[in-house]
Design a protein around this motif. Structure first.
Motif, PDB file in Angstrom:
ATOM      1  N   GLU A   1       0.828  -1.206   0.000  1.00  0.00           N
ATOM      2  CA  GLU A   1       0.000   0.000   0.000  1.00  0.00           C
ATOM      3  C   GLU A   1       0.863   1.257   0.000  1.00  0.00           C
ATOM      4  O   GLU A   1       0.562   2.226  -0.712  1.00  0.00           O
ATOM      5  CB  GLU A   1      -0.940  -0.006   1.207  1.00  0.00           C
ATOM      6  CG  GLU A   1      -2.012  -1.089   1.121  1.00  0.00           C
ATOM      7  CD  GLU A   1      -2.969  -1.034   2.297  1.00  0.00           C
ATOM      8  OE1 GLU A   1      -2.721  -0.238   3.240  1.00  0.00           O
ATOM      9  OE2 GLU A   1      -3.968  -1.784   2.280  1.00  0.00           O
ATOM     10  N   ASP A   2       1.941   1.246   0.766  1.00  0.00           N
ATOM     11  CA  ASP A   2       2.842   2.399   0.802  1.00  0.00           C
ATOM     12  C   ASP A   2       3.509   2.598  -0.558  1.00  0.00           C
ATOM     13  O   ASP A   2       3.640   3.729  -1.046  1.00  0.00           O
ATOM     14  CB  ASP A   2       3.900   2.201   1.885  1.00  0.00           C
ATOM     15  CG  ASP A   2       4.848   3.380   1.996  1.00  0.00           C
ATOM     16  OD1 ASP A   2       4.372   4.503   2.237  1.00  0.00           O
ATOM     17  OD2 ASP A   2       6.063   3.184   1.829  1.00  0.00           O
TER      18      ASP A   2
ATOM     19  N   PRO B   1     -10.627  -4.151  -5.913  1.00  0.00           N
ATOM     20  CA  PRO B   1     -10.328  -2.866  -6.547  1.00  0.00           C
ATOM     21  C   PRO B   1     -10.713  -1.673  -5.677  1.00  0.00           C
ATOM     22  O   PRO B   1      -9.955  -0.695  -5.600  1.00  0.00           O
ATOM     23  CB  PRO B   1     -11.155  -2.907  -7.840  1.00  0.00           C
ATOM     24  CG  PRO B   1     -11.357  -4.342  -8.125  1.00  0.00           C
ATOM     25  CD  PRO B   1     -11.435  -5.020  -6.794  1.00  0.00           C
ATOM     26  N   ASP B   2     -11.866  -1.735  -5.030  1.00  0.00           N
ATOM     27  CA  ASP B   2     -12.283  -0.632  -4.152  1.00  0.00           C
ATOM     28  C   ASP B   2     -11.316  -0.456  -2.990  1.00  0.00           C
ATOM     29  O   ASP B   2     -11.024   0.679  -2.574  1.00  0.00           O
ATOM     30  CB  ASP B   2     -13.702  -0.871  -3.618  1.00  0.00           C
ATOM     31  CG  ASP B   2     -14.768  -0.683  -4.684  1.00  0.00           C
ATOM     32  OD1 ASP B   2     -14.529   0.092  -5.633  1.00  0.00           O
ATOM     33  OD2 ASP B   2     -15.844  -1.293  -4.559  1.00  0.00           O
ATOM     34  N   GLU B   3     -10.800  -1.565  -2.456  1.00  0.00           N
ATOM     35  CA  GLU B   3      -9.833  -1.485  -1.359  1.00  0.00           C
ATOM     36  C   GLU B   3      -8.523  -0.872  -1.837  1.00  0.00           C
ATOM     37  O   GLU B   3      -7.872  -0.119  -1.096  1.00  0.00           O
ATOM     38  CB  GLU B   3      -9.599  -2.874  -0.763  1.00  0.00           C
ATOM     39  CG  GLU B   3     -10.789  -3.394   0.029  1.00  0.00           C
ATOM     40  CD  GLU B   3     -10.643  -4.854   0.429  1.00  0.00           C
ATOM     41  OE1 GLU B   3     -11.342  -5.280   1.367  1.00  0.00           O
ATOM     42  OE2 GLU B   3      -9.839  -5.587  -0.213  1.00  0.00           O
ATOM     43  N   VAL B   4      -8.127  -1.193  -3.063  1.00  0.00           N
ATOM     44  CA  VAL B   4      -6.910  -0.596  -3.624  1.00  0.00           C
ATOM     45  C   VAL B   4      -7.066   0.917  -3.711  1.00  0.00           C
ATOM     46  O   VAL B   4      -6.191   1.678  -3.281  1.00  0.00           O
ATOM     47  CB  VAL B   4      -6.600  -1.183  -5.014  1.00  0.00           C
ATOM     48  CG1 VAL B   4      -5.462  -0.407  -5.676  1.00  0.00           C
ATOM     49  CG2 VAL B   4      -6.231  -2.658  -4.905  1.00  0.00           C
ATOM     50  N   VAL B   5      -8.192   1.371  -4.247  1.00  0.00           N
ATOM     51  CA  VAL B   5      -8.428   2.809  -4.381  1.00  0.00           C
ATOM     52  C   VAL B   5      -8.464   3.470  -3.006  1.00  0.00           C
ATOM     53  O   VAL B   5      -7.851   4.523  -2.788  1.00  0.00           O
ATOM     54  CB  VAL B   5      -9.741   3.080  -5.138  1.00  0.00           C
ATOM     55  CG1 VAL B   5     -10.068   4.572  -5.142  1.00  0.00           C
ATOM     56  CG2 VAL B   5      -9.640   2.571  -6.576  1.00  0.00           C
TER      57      VAL B   5
ATOM     58  N   ALA C   1      -7.046   2.553  -0.226  1.00  0.00           N
ATOM     59  CA  ALA C   1      -5.731   2.567   0.423  1.00  0.00           C
ATOM     60  C   ALA C   1      -4.807   3.620  -0.161  1.00  0.00           C
ATOM     61  O   ALA C   1      -3.843   4.032   0.491  1.00  0.00           O
ATOM     62  CB  ALA C   1      -5.084   1.190   0.323  1.00  0.00           C
ATOM     63  N   LEU C   2      -5.090   4.074  -1.389  1.00  0.00           N
ATOM     64  CA  LEU C   2      -4.244   5.106  -1.987  1.00  0.00           C
ATOM     65  C   LEU C   2      -4.382   6.436  -1.263  1.00  0.00           C
ATOM     66  O   LEU C   2      -3.454   7.253  -1.277  1.00  0.00           O
ATOM     67  CB  LEU C   2      -4.599   5.288  -3.470  1.00  0.00           C
ATOM     68  CG  LEU C   2      -4.234   4.134  -4.406  1.00  0.00           C
ATOM     69  CD1 LEU C   2      -4.803   4.387  -5.799  1.00  0.00           C
ATOM     70  CD2 LEU C   2      -2.730   3.931  -4.482  1.00  0.00           C
ATOM     71  N   GLY C   3      -5.527   6.678  -0.653  1.00  0.00           N
ATOM     72  CA  GLY C   3      -5.725   7.919   0.089  1.00  0.00           C
ATOM     73  C   GLY C   3      -5.603   9.159  -0.770  1.00  0.00           C
ATOM     74  O   GLY C   3      -5.021  10.160  -0.343  1.00  0.00           O
ATOM     75  N   LEU C   4      -6.153   9.116  -1.962  1.00  0.00           N
ATOM     76  CA  LEU C   4      -5.997  10.232  -2.894  1.00  0.00           C
ATOM     77  C   LEU C   4      -6.837  11.426  -2.462  1.00  0.00           C
ATOM     78  O   LEU C   4      -7.985  11.266  -2.026  1.00  0.00           O
ATOM     79  CB  LEU C   4      -6.405   9.797  -4.301  1.00  0.00           C
ATOM     80  CG  LEU C   4      -5.616   8.621  -4.879  1.00  0.00           C
ATOM     81  CD1 LEU C   4      -6.222   8.187  -6.208  1.00  0.00           C
ATOM     82  CD2 LEU C   4      -4.149   8.984  -5.044  1.00  0.00           C
TER      83      LEU C   4
END
Length: 210
Positions: free
Chosen positions: A124-125, A162-166, A168-171
């Motif tokens: 994630e980082d 996919p939703d978890e990926v988005v 975790a990006l914290g955009l």
């Protein structure tokens, strides 16, 4: 090859690539071809480039590519494949442990294809840093597995949706456009030579210019 978590990642992946002359198909990832085929070439960053098929595909389409991997064996092999083409000068091969360092600069495309590990790699980082490396107007493309392969039924590798990926990006709000966020079927050949249908996911975002 089971990943002994007590073995450093570079040592593991060097040994994995040294098992044979080629461990991947030599073809670019289908999701990259689908999602980047109509992008205007510029500067691209390929995270976890492996044997270099994606980097070569991008370079052949006019991209200037920085391709990074933790395995020197993979990078040497990739550079050898590139040397036999007319686009070798468009690719910079860079040895990098993304868990502790990240390539400098900004890019018009940052792609992370199946950046998974059995170790405690801070995925994630790394992906947040990948987002930070996207230039205004550029694209971040993240493709990952959504299902455990048949030959690794006991795998404990985290496979976020996919939703978890988005998430975790914290955009920051208002600075990105979400172009794709979905799961999709994927068909490949397993280690036993038999078809291995499973599900992958794709996240594609574009950084706004203003």
């Amino acid at each position: 090859m089971t990943h002994d978590v007590t073995v450093p990642d570079q040592e593991f992946w060097d040994a994995r690539y040294a098992e044979s002359d080629r461990i991947w198909s030599g073809r670019p990832n289908a999701a990259l071809v689908r999602e980047a085929g109509d992008l205007t070439p510029g500067r691209a960053l390929d995270l976890g480039c492996g044997e270099g098929a994606d980097a070569l595909w991008l370079a052949e389409r006019g991209w200037e590519v920085t391709a990074v991997d933790i395995s020197r064996v993979a990078l040497d092999r990739a550079a050898g494949h590139a040397a036999a083409t007319a686009v070798a000068d468009r690719i910079t091969w860079q040895h990098c442990d993304l868990g502790t360092a990240f390539p400098a600069g900004t890019f018009d495309l940052v792609t992370a294809q199946f950046l998974h590990s059995h170790s405690d790699m801070p995925r994630e980082d790394i992906l947040r840093k990948a987002a930070g490396a996207v230039a205004p107007g550029g694209v971040l493309l993240i493709v990952g597995h959504a299902g455990i392969p048949a030959w690794e039924p006991d795998s404990e590798v985290p496979l976020p949706t996919p939703d978890e990926v988005v998430g975790a990006l914290g955009l920051p709000d208002g600075q990105w456009d979400l172009l794709r966020c979905e799961e999709h079927p994927s068909f490949r050949t397993g280690h036993d030579g038999k078809p291995d249908p499973r599900t992958d996911n794709t996240v594609k975002l574009r950084r706004r210019t203003a």
